[in-house]
Scaffold this active site. Structure first.
Site, mmCIF file in Angstrom:
data_model
loop_
_atom_site.group_PDB
_atom_site.id
_atom_site.type_symbol
_atom_site.label_atom_id
_atom_site.label_comp_id
_atom_site.label_asym_id
_atom_site.label_seq_id
_atom_site.Cartn_x
_atom_site.Cartn_y
_atom_site.Cartn_z
ATOM 1 C CB CYS A 264 35.673 38.617 38.535
ATOM 2 S SG CYS A 264 35.275 38.332 40.150
ATOM 3 N N GLY A 265 36.689 35.482 38.434
ATOM 4 C CA GLY A 265 36.300 33.897 38.196
ATOM 5 C C GLY A 265 35.094 33.872 39.321
ATOM 6 C CG HIS B 53 44.026 40.598 42.850
ATOM 7 N ND1 HIS B 53 44.257 41.592 41.745
ATOM 8 C CD2 HIS B 53 42.838 40.278 43.114
ATOM 9 C CE1 HIS B 53 42.735 41.701 41.404
ATOM 10 N NE2 HIS B 53 42.155 40.964 42.354
ATOM 11 C CG ASP C 101 37.941 36.190 46.757
ATOM 12 O OD1 ASP C 101 36.899 35.781 46.871
ATOM 13 O OD2 ASP C 101 38.499 35.992 45.363
ATOM 14 C CB CYS D 267 40.606 34.491 44.258
ATOM 15 S SG CYS D 267 41.041 35.833 43.111
ATOM 16 N N GLY D 268 38.821 33.176 41.623
ATOM 17 C CA GLY D 268 38.935 32.118 40.410
ATOM 18 C C GLY D 268 40.100 32.592 39.757
HETATM 19 O O1 PYC Z 1 37.132 35.295 41.841
HETATM 20 O O2 PYC Z 1 38.692 35.918 40.253
HETATM 21 C C1 PYC Z 1 37.908 36.239 41.240
HETATM 22 C C2 PYC Z 1 38.107 37.396 42.020
HETATM 23 C C3 PYC Z 1 38.761 38.511 41.873
HETATM 24 C C4 PYC Z 1 38.485 39.418 43.090
HETATM 25 C C5 PYC Z 1 37.867 38.921 43.668
HETATM 26 N N1 PYC Z 1 37.456 37.766 43.149
#
Ligand code: PYC
Length: 309
Positions: A85-86, A205, A231, A235-236
């Site tokens: 999760c980023g 996703h 998100d 979202c990373g």
């Molecule tokens: O930021 O990778 C992300 C992430 C995954 C699900 C919610 N945020």
């Protein structure tokens, strides 16, 4: 159980800093399996409504078996567990800095999807160098209830993403219900039409893209997460999947910036470098703020201690 809450570009993370179960000393992927199999009540009691918004991502802080890692982490959400999760890793770095456990500079963090590097650039700013990311399939076509034919790419950015080639409506906050509905239908259609990631993993996703609100932004996105929350950040792992597709299509050069805006207007600055094997290693930079340092209590007769069921 002590938790520290933060938000990274609007998306919340709740880090469990102590009071979690003993998961042994295996890899983070093995420990995630144990957590899911034997201790799912931890996830339920920590982040489900009515305690949190359904956007909350939980992060169980662990010790990594890798002596070079500053920490290990297992991420989870309102429906299950994440590989990486980023926004959560940026939130974790800022949380550890808040606790005085991470100094400015470069550190390795172990996750179930692999080891990532985090550069703590300031008390609230961090850059995550993510796991190798790649475009698995392009121009995948599926038929979606109410939407007709939809095409897009499937890419890995630490989680599996379907990156739709077009959006059902303008990416604006007022359209969040419509975007959520369309992305949920695509997510369901992927399962029904047996379209999976490279390892047979569920593509859980879904991302839509549109123009950014100002000229210094490359793109705006809307990302639907596995538990059907969207998100609030760009979202990373979703930005990493996008960067992998841009690199594959020759649309982004190594080191070139990609400014990804979220549906809420917050931003990540992304870029990538090729590793020795030519794989795409994305970097995602963002800002996070701690907003709670709390002790969770569970009263034995609370009917909603594990959420609404
Ligand atoms: O930021 O990778 C992300 C992430 C995954 C699900 C919610 N945020």
């Amino acid at each position: 159980m002590r938790v520290i809450d933060s938000h990274t570009e609007g998306q919340p993370t709740r880090v469990i800093v102590d009071g979690g179960p003993d998961l042994g000393s295996g890899s983070l992927a093995e420990r995630r399996e144990l957590l899911a199999r034997d201790h799912d009540d931890l996830r339920q009691k920590t982040i489900l409504e009515p305690k949190c918004s359904n956007a909350m991502v939980g992060a169980l802080l662990c010790q990594s078996p890798n002596p070079y890692c500053a920490a290990g982490v297992i991420f989870f959400n309102n429906t299950g567990y994440l590989g990486m999760c980023g926004h959560g890793t940026i939130g974790l770095a800022v949380t550890l800095a808040y606790l005085g456990k991470l100094s400015l500079g470069s550190h390795l963090i172990d996750t179930p999807s692999g080891v990532v590097r985090v550069d703590l650039n300031g008390p609230n700013d961090a850059t995550v160098e993510n796991v190798p990311s790649y475009c698995f399939r392009k121009s995948v076509e599926l038929t979606v209830d109410g939407l007709g034919k939809v095409s897009g790419s499937i890419a890995w950015g630490g989680n599996w993403f379907f990156l739709a080639d077009s959006t059902p409506c303008i990416l604006s906050r007022e359209n969040i219900p419509q975007l959520t509905d369309a992305a949920s239908k695509i997510k369901r259609a992927l399962v029904e039409q047996s379209i999976f990631g490279a390892d047979g993993g569920e593509i859980d996703h879904v991302e839509f893209f549109g123009p950014g609100q100002s000229s210094d932004v490359n793109s705006r996105n809307f990302v639907l997460c596995p538990g059907l929350a969207y998100d609030r950040s760009p979202c990373g792992t979703g930005t990493s999947a996008k960067i992998a597709c841009l690199a594959e299509n020759g649309q982004l050069a190594p080191g070139e910036d990609w400014i990804q805006e979220s549906i809420m207007g917050s931003r990540f600055r992304g870029s990538y470098r090729p590793d020795e094997e030519g794989r795409v290693i994305p970097s995602i930079a963002g800002t996070s703020y701690v907003f709670a340092d709390a002790k969770l209590v569970h009263q034995s007769d609370d009917p909603f201690a594990r959420g609404f069921g």
